[in-house]
Write a protein that holds these residues in place. Structure first.
Motif, short mmCIF file in Angstrom:
data_model
loop_
_atom_site.label_atom_id
_atom_site.label_comp_id
_atom_site.label_asym_id
_atom_site.label_seq_id
_atom_site.Cartn_x
_atom_site.Cartn_y
_atom_site.Cartn_z
N PRO A 170 -5.66 12.21 -16.67
CA PRO A 170 -5.78 11.00 -17.44
C PRO A 170 -5.00 11.08 -18.85
N THR A 171 -5.04 12.31 -19.34
CA THR A 171 -4.54 12.66 -20.83
C THR A 171 -2.90 12.50 -20.69
N GLN A 208 -11.91 8.80 -9.76
CA GLN A 208 -12.66 9.99 -10.05
C GLN A 208 -12.61 11.33 -9.26
N SER A 209 -12.38 11.00 -8.10
CA SER A 209 -12.06 12.41 -7.04
C SER A 209 -11.07 13.23 -7.76
N TYR A 237 -9.77 13.20 -10.60
CA TYR A 237 -9.97 13.52 -12.09
C TYR A 237 -10.89 14.80 -11.97
N SER A 238 -11.61 14.84 -10.94
CA SER A 238 -12.36 16.17 -10.91
C SER A 238 -11.89 17.36 -10.33
N GLN A 239 -10.58 17.29 -9.64
CA GLN A 239 -9.63 18.42 -9.31
C GLN A 239 -8.86 18.66 -10.37
N HIS A 240 -8.27 17.49 -10.99
CA HIS A 240 -7.20 17.55 -12.11
C HIS A 240 -7.60 16.97 -13.34
N PRO A 241 -8.43 17.65 -14.26
CA PRO A 241 -9.32 16.94 -15.28
C PRO A 241 -8.12 16.50 -16.27
N GLU A 242 -6.96 17.18 -16.37
CA GLU A 242 -6.05 16.96 -17.33
C GLU A 242 -5.08 15.54 -17.20
#
Length: 215
Positions: free
Chosen positions: A123-124, A113-114, A116-121
């Motif tokens: 998981p896609t 989650q940390s 993803y907070s910096q790199h929201p893309e």
């Protein structure tokens, strides 16, 4: 992919393969071992590839483990998640080739989650993400890679695994997949016997080198 071509799945370890983070973690765990001695020689190197529950088990008692966990969470809140140059572009090339791709990491959901907070893309870019808290046995057991292959719907024998740590490479080999060793954490001398193909970074490789002859 051509219908006559055998399926091929891609399983990426994260730290030391796509994320340039192993050095930061080594410094952190060396500090923890100095403050709360585990008695394990070269502790920071020894634990690479282990999931957090197993790592915390090397510390003396619940109070120490709580302190270490708190320090780790603070460290991960403040650290930056930097990718190796060209790593995500290479993932894109594999996706463009129609290959199913999963991340298989010993990291837990909180760390992810940390990230993803910096790199929201992030998981896609992948079809599946396997974290350390999704399995019962940590690397060097191959359970995580077997799960990753299952989730992307490809037989493990038709998968290619990218790994950098000793425990990860052993797990990858035990799984039955083709193994590509990345020399970011260990020397080539150590990595070479544990893999089928070796590179200094994923960006050095081509899609064809990865999938080989799939006819």
């Amino acid at each position: 992919m051509d219908k006559k071509t055998k399926p091929c799945g891609i399983l990426f370890d994260l730290d030391g393969v796509l994320l340039d983070s192993e050095g930061q973690y080594s410094i952190f765990w060396e500090k923890m071992d100095k403050e709360h001695p585990t008695g394990v020689p070269d502790f920071a190197s020894y634990i690479k590839g282990f999931h957090l529950t197993r790592i915390l088990g090397y510390f003396d008692n619940d109070e120490v483990r709580k302190q270490v966990l708190g320090s780790l969470l603070e460290f991960e809140r403040q650290k930056t998640f930097d990718f190796f140059p060209g790593a995500l572009e290479f993932v894109g090339e594999l996706r463009d080739a129609g290959l199913p791709i999963a991340i298989v990491t010993s990291s837990d959901r909180k760390k992810m989650q940390s990230l993803y907070s910096q790199h929201p893309e992030f998981p896609t870019l992948f079809d599946q993400i396997v974290t350390g808290d999704m399995v019962t046995k940590a690397k060097p057991d191959p359970e995580c890679f077997l799960l990753g292959a299952q989730l992307i719907g490809v037989d493990i024998k038709d998968c290619v695994i990218f790994e950098d740590s000793r425990n990860g490479l052993i797990a990858a080999r035990e799984s039955g997949a083709r193994v590509i060793g990345i020399c970011t954490t260990l020397s080539g001398e150590v990595v070479r016997p544990l893999c089928d193909l070796m590179a200094n970074a994923v960006r050095e490789l081509s899609v064809q080198q990865v999938i080989g002859d799939r006819s």
